[in-house]
Every structure is written in C-alpha cells, then in structure tokens.
Design an enzyme around this catalytic site. Structure first.
Site, PDB file in Angstrom:
ATOM      1  N   HIS A  92      10.125  -4.843  -0.587  1.00 24.57           N
ATOM      2  CA  HIS A  92      10.609  -6.220  -0.676  1.00 24.57           C
ATOM      3  C   HIS A  92      11.964  -6.298  -1.381  1.00 24.57           C
ATOM      4  CE1 HIS A  92       6.342  -8.062  -0.119  1.00 24.57           C
ATOM      5  NE2 HIS A  92       6.706  -7.284   0.882  1.00 24.57           N
ATOM      6  N   GLU A  94      12.984  -8.234  -3.767  1.00 23.28           N
ATOM      7  CA  GLU A  94      12.860  -8.281  -5.227  1.00 23.28           C
ATOM      8  C   GLU A  94      12.627  -6.883  -5.786  1.00 23.28           C
ATOM      9  OE1 GLU A  94      10.365 -11.817  -3.593  1.00 23.28           O
ATOM     10  OE2 GLU A  94      11.064  -9.860  -2.899  1.00 23.28           O
ATOM     11  N   CYS A 120       6.066 -12.597  -3.526  1.00 21.77           N
ATOM     12  CA  CYS A 120       4.648 -12.379  -3.253  1.00 21.77           C
ATOM     13  C   CYS A 120       3.965 -11.942  -4.557  1.00 21.77           C
ATOM     14  CB  CYS A 120       4.476 -11.312  -2.167  1.00 21.77           C
ATOM     15  SG  CYS A 120       4.879  -9.638  -2.738  1.00 21.77           S
ATOM     16  N   CYS A 123       5.394  -8.571  -5.996  1.00 22.77           N
ATOM     17  CA  CYS A 123       6.694  -8.751  -6.648  1.00 22.77           C
ATOM     18  C   CYS A 123       6.561  -9.579  -7.917  1.00 22.77           C
ATOM     19  CB  CYS A 123       7.685  -9.401  -5.679  1.00 22.77           C
ATOM     20  SG  CYS A 123       8.125  -8.324  -4.293  1.00 22.77           S
TER      21      CYS A 123
END
Length: 166
Positions: A92, A94, A120, A123
């Site tokens: 991801h 992040e 999410c 993260c």
C-alpha cells in the site's frame, strides 16, 4: 505609456493559493499516478513541519512484476474491496511511504500523512506504531475497523475540506 509596457499598479494576482492541506494532497494526487494497481490508485505523502519526509504509491515490491503485467488475483477471485489484503501482490501507498522513510533513516514521529484514501486496517496499525499524529484523506475506504482503531489511538483523521488547514 508605450503599448508594450504594463502598468504594474493595475495588475492583480488572481491566483488562488492552496492552503497547506490542499497543497500536500495535490502532491499525493501526483504520486498516485505512479501506482500499478489495477483496482485502486493511491498516493501518500508524509509531512512534518510543512516539509515532505517521504512519499509512496501502491504497487508490487521493488524487483517484482507489477499487477499491470500479471493481472489482479483479488479481482480474479472476486474479493470485495477492503478484504483479503494478503492476496494482493502490492504494497500500500502508506506502507511504501513508511518504508521509504525508514530506508532513508527519517523519523516520521509526530508527522501528518496525506493520503488519497483512508488507510486500511493494516496501514492503520503501522501508522499508529510509527507515531503519525494526523491523517488527511481525500476519499474514504470500506474499512470501519481501521477508522475505529485510528480513533481509539487518538490519531485525527480528517477528510480534505472538512477541517482547518495545518
């Protein structure tokens, strides 16, 4: 006065200067353009004291074929958005931003994350442990548990346009 001379007293600056949150979110939008995810392009920028510390976008780890080449397993299996992240080849945005900061030896403690989507749950846990203080998002994400965990940790999550500028 000559025709090619401009009277500067008559000029007005009509530019609209973005506030800091808008500015860093626009940068996150540019970062998201590097995404190789077939389902959702996400960009992230980590900022402290109005200085960019790290950026990230979602896609496969370095040296691994991207989903643009292999296809999306989650799509092929019909996995709904926000579920079964472990099936994804990608990391991801992040996470990539946190890894970039770590790789460069830059502390992100006390920082703000600008992200084109709400993080999410995976993260969110990383951002909590990295001591990120504030998250500014442009769009939501179907992960109520992540939002609840960030709230419990005392991290402010603000939708762009629904808060005051940093």
């Amino acid at each position: 006065m000559a025709e090619n001379v401009v009277n500067t007293s008559e000029k007005r600056d009509v530019r609209v200067r973005p506030d800091w949150d808008e500015y860093f979110m626009e940068i996150a939008e540019v970062v998201r353009k590097r995404s190789t995810c077939l389902r959702r392009s996400v960009g992230a920028v980590i900022v402290k004291d109005r200085r960019i510390l790290a950026t990230g976008y979602n896609g496969a780890p370095s040296g691994i074929r991207h989903c643009l080449e292999t296809g999306c397993l989650r799509e092929q299996l019909g996995v709904p958005s926000g579920e079964r992240h472990e099936l994804c080849r990608g990391i991801h945005a992040e996470q990539n931003a946190i890894v970039q900061a770590a790789y460069l030896g830059v502390s992100i403690s006390g920082s703000t994350l600008y992200c084109t989507n709400q993080p999410c749950i995976l993260c969110a846990k990383m951002l909590i442990n990295a001591d990120v203080e504030r998250i500014v998002i442009k769009e939501g994400y179907p992960d109520r548990a992540a939002a609840d965990m960030l709230k419990e940790a005392g991290i402010r999550v603000e939708m762009l346009g629904e808060h005051s500028a940093e």
